[in-house]
Write an enzyme that holds these catalytic residues in place. Structure first.
Site, mmCIF file in Angstrom:
data_model
loop_
_atom_site.group_PDB
_atom_site.id
_atom_site.type_symbol
_atom_site.label_atom_id
_atom_site.label_comp_id
_atom_site.label_asym_id
_atom_site.label_seq_id
_atom_site.Cartn_x
_atom_site.Cartn_y
_atom_site.Cartn_z
ATOM 1 N N HIS A 194 42.398 50.007 38.006
ATOM 2 C CA HIS A 194 42.392 50.821 39.221
ATOM 3 C C HIS A 194 43.144 52.133 39.087
ATOM 4 O O HIS A 194 42.804 53.114 39.738
ATOM 5 C CB HIS A 194 42.823 49.987 40.421
ATOM 6 N N ARG A 301 37.333 52.809 49.208
ATOM 7 C CA ARG A 301 38.143 51.648 48.783
ATOM 8 C C ARG A 301 39.324 51.492 49.746
ATOM 9 O O ARG A 301 40.392 52.042 49.505
ATOM 10 C CB ARG A 301 38.680 51.861 47.369
ATOM 11 N N ARG A 337 34.285 49.792 52.347
ATOM 12 C CA ARG A 337 34.391 48.458 51.741
ATOM 13 C C ARG A 337 35.593 47.731 52.333
ATOM 14 O O ARG A 337 36.690 48.296 52.379
ATOM 15 C CB ARG A 337 34.556 48.574 50.233
ATOM 16 N N GLU A 426 28.623 42.195 42.447
ATOM 17 C CA GLU A 426 29.586 42.350 41.343
ATOM 18 C C GLU A 426 29.652 41.087 40.506
ATOM 19 O O GLU A 426 30.298 41.040 39.470
ATOM 20 C CB GLU A 426 31.002 42.614 41.871
ATOM 21 N N ASN A 449 31.621 47.796 37.515
ATOM 22 C CA ASN A 449 32.865 47.512 36.783
ATOM 23 C C ASN A 449 33.073 46.002 36.723
ATOM 24 O O ASN A 449 33.303 45.422 35.660
ATOM 25 C CB ASN A 449 34.072 48.139 37.480
ATOM 26 N N ASP A 450 33.002 45.378 37.900
ATOM 27 C CA ASP A 450 33.188 43.931 37.924
ATOM 28 C C ASP A 450 31.964 43.200 37.398
ATOM 29 O O ASP A 450 32.077 42.169 36.742
ATOM 30 C CB ASP A 450 33.535 43.458 39.340
ATOM 31 N N ARG A 460 38.461 43.257 32.594
ATOM 32 C CA ARG A 460 38.317 44.715 32.651
ATOM 33 C C ARG A 460 39.614 45.439 32.328
ATOM 34 O O ARG A 460 39.616 46.649 32.094
ATOM 35 C CB ARG A 460 37.773 45.146 34.018
ATOM 36 N N CYS A 497 28.037 51.801 42.722
ATOM 37 C CA CYS A 497 29.286 52.512 43.000
ATOM 38 C C CYS A 497 30.348 52.243 41.935
ATOM 39 O O CYS A 497 31.487 52.640 42.090
ATOM 40 C CB CYS A 497 29.809 52.185 44.396
HETATM 41 C C1 PEP Z 1 33.213 47.733 40.801
HETATM 42 O O1 PEP Z 1 33.656 46.622 40.521
HETATM 43 O O2 PEP Z 1 32.356 48.328 40.119
HETATM 44 C C2 PEP Z 1 33.699 48.445 41.992
HETATM 45 C C3 PEP Z 1 33.134 49.567 42.388
HETATM 46 O O3 PEP Z 1 34.765 47.912 42.623
HETATM 47 P P1 PEP Z 1 36.281 48.052 42.067
HETATM 48 O O4 PEP Z 1 36.226 48.890 40.833
HETATM 49 O O5 PEP Z 1 37.081 48.655 43.142
HETATM 50 O O6 PEP Z 1 36.629 46.623 41.795
HETATM 51 MG MG MG Z 2 34.792 45.563 42.028
#
Ligand code: PEP
Ligand code: MG
Length: 575
Positions: A194, A301, A337, A426, A449-450, A460, A497
């Site tokens: 993050h 976020r 979100r 995700e 990402n997730d 990650r 996203c």
């Molecule tokens: C993701 O997981 O791609 C996402 C946009 O959420 P975050 O990165 O905040 O977990």
């Molecule tokens: Mg995520």
């Protein structure tokens, strides 16, 4: 601090993972970590002398903070002043001195007193509970002073600097004075941790996982190249010139503010990821008089508002921030979100018992099981913001795994009067059941990402496994494709996203898979817009097919690059 890569190593290069595409040259400011009380700390032999030096440590910390507060501008000044006042607190000092008089070692004595105060503050609740962070900050500074080590935390920056840390907590990153931060370099972390995401969102060049970064010496001039993932010590003057040329290309691309679309007119909305009201205002204002650079926000976020807090923000506080974000975008779309805490975003007031695998535990929407009131308050606050502004937010929940969860979330959100409800995809289970999920909600947004983390069973945060968690992995693309196909069949929007949306080459692939919107760091939008505008739907589809046919992530990317318009490849090379 060890001088392993001191100025003597001019031209030496540290390699890491770059986040974003910018570059910057500037002096290193290091972020020291708080020190624990030494396990072998001895009771003082001369108690009066120990008392005196602890008193002096409190004094030095208070004076330092006051001086910083006088020099600071904006929100930092009152915060520093309030912390200085805490360092001047008589009770804090006298109780610490009393314990030393009883023979306790100084840092242990300080910790015991701070702990008592912390309990007191937390049980008093309200304003005092919120001051616990200041209390800890005083503790860490005084302990560092007693032990003769650098003060922890992000220092107040007095000139544009490159912030270098072993790692940065998301709250530290969120609190940075963006006007003074040229770049961020961390030794740990990953591209989708993050801290990296927040930095990217702010348009700050960032290199994470840079081996040797923690040994960089304060004041050393470094060149941080986010596109290359490198940190060069005492760089040649041409480096800064090359960064300036790159910025010029970016600026030229940024002149185009047309809505995102493929060359045949197929729209692919380009949206901004935001974390704070200030990000929203910056993103919404980008583009200048020729029109907005982004068509709204595809990911707000909201957890950023919760991260550095000792208790949850109230409904009224939340409503105010949500209203600010909605107001910033006016009649443009904003996808809010709900709280995505847990795993790498722990919250003091929502953490569950120690989990062995927090990424697989109670995080995101699953928090509704343990702290349902947080969730309800948030939806109520968003509904308040809707009422106050007259804007109609889209709302989505993170980490949804089943169609039943999607139905329950939709029912809760609609119960609060929120009309456009979606969920994030995700978790591979959600992608595989996208059709059933889309029957319950109005839209979905892929958090790649997730999705990459869970598809590839790769943490990650573990930068050393970056090759596996790459969103170019064909298995990840397959799940994106399955979700986009389901959306196309029922005619509901499927956005992306995650960070992958900000890669111009990937953006073409995503459009080819049928993705309807891409949300990213605002700084990434111009190059993505350009890349989309060079391809037809037919070409984008063919590029996506080629990427999915590859055996691994590098091959998938290479297959896409081979078919991309050559001018896009040139832009990519310049990043
Ligand atoms: C993701 O997981 O791609 C996402 C946009 O959420 P975050 O990165 O905040 O977990
Ligand atoms: Mg995520």
């Amino acid at each position: 601090m060890p001088a392993a890569v001191a100025p003597a190593d001019a031209g030496a290069v540290l390699h890491g993972i770059g986040v974003g595409r910018g570059g910057a040259v500037g002096p290193v400011v290091t972020v020291a970590r708080p020190v624990a009380a030494p396990t072998d700390e001895q009771p003082p032999t001369d108690r009066a002398a120990a008392q005196e030096s602890v008193l002096a440590a409190f004094g030095t910390v208070a004076d330092g903070l006051l001086a910083q507060s006088a020099a600071a501008t904006g929100a930092a000044a009152p915060v520093l002043k309030a912390t200085a006042q805490m360092a001047q607190d008589k009770a804090l000092r006298s109780q610490t001195l009393a314990r030393i008089a009883d023979g306790e070692p100084p840092v242990h004595a300080l910790d015991a007193v701070i702990e008592t105060f912390e309990h007191m503050f937390v049980s008093a609740g309200g304003y005092l509970a919120e001051r616990v962070t200041d209390l800890r900050s005083v503790r860490d500074r005084v302990a560092a002073e007693i032990l003769g080590v650098p003060a922890p935390g992000v220092p107040v920056l007095t000139e544009p600097s490159v912030v270098v840390a072993l790692d940065l907590a998301p709250a530290d990153t969120a609190a940075l004075d963006v006007d003074q931060v040229l770049a961020i370099v961390t030794e740990l972390g990953g591209a989708t941790s993050h801290t990296a995401i927040i930095a990217n969102q702010l348009g700050i060049p960032c290199v994470v996982r840079a081996r040797g970064a923690a040994d960089l010496v304060e004041g050393t001039t470094v060149a941080v190249d986010a596109a290359a993932g490198t940190v060069t010590l005492d760089p040649a003057p041409q480096v800064a010139e090359a960064f300036a040329r790159r910025a010029q290309v970016q600026a030229r691309l940024a002149e185009d503010t047309a809505p995102g679309a493929l060359v045949d007119g197929t729209p692919v909305a380009l949206l901004a990821n935001v974390g704070k009201a200030a990000d929203a205002e910056r993103a919404a204002g980008a583009g200048g008089p020729d029109g907005p650079a982004v068509e709204g926000s595809g990911l707000f976020r909201t957890e950023v508002l919760f991260l550095d807090r000792s208790d949850a923000p109230t409904r009224a506080e939340q409503a105010e921030v949500y209203a600010q974000v909605l107001r910033a975008f006016g009649d443009r779309k904003v996808v809010v979100r709900t709280l995505d805490a847990g795993a790498d975003k722990p919250l003091a007031f929502a953490s569950t018992a120690e989990e062995e695998n927090p990424a697989l535990g109670v995080r995101g929407y699953r928090l509704r099981r343990t702290v349902p009131e947080l969730f309800e308050t948030q939806l109520a606050a968003l509904a308040d913001a809707q009422q106050e502004t007259g804007a109609v937010p889209w709302v989505m929940a993170p980490m949804v795994s089943t169609a039943t969860e999607a139905r329950e979330f939709a029912s809760a959100a609609r119960g609060h009067g929120l009309t456009t409800v979606g969920v994030m995809v995700e978790v591979p289970a959600a992608a595989l059941r996208a059709r059933e999920i889309l029957a319950e909600v109005d839209f979905v947004s892929l958090g790649t990402n997730d999705l990459a983390q869970y598809t590839m069973a790769t943490d990650r945060l573990r930068g050393e496994l970056a090759d596996l968690i790459d969103p170019w992995q064909p298995a990840v693309l397959d799940l994106v494709a399955a979700t986009a196909t389901a959306g196309g069949e029922v005619g509901k929007p499927v956005g992306v996203c995650g960070e992958s949306a900000s890669d111009p080459a990937m953006a073409v692939v995503l459009a080819g898979l049928g993705i309807t919107s891409l949300s990213m760091s605002p700084a990434a939008v111009p190059a993505v817009r350009y890349a989309l505008a060079q391809h037809t739907t037919e070409q984008a589809t063919a590029i996506a097919v080629a990427a999915r046919a590859a055996p691994d992530a590098p091959a998938a990317r290479a297959a896409a690059l081979a078919l991309l318009d050559p001018t896009v490849v040139e832009v990519l090379a310049l990043r």
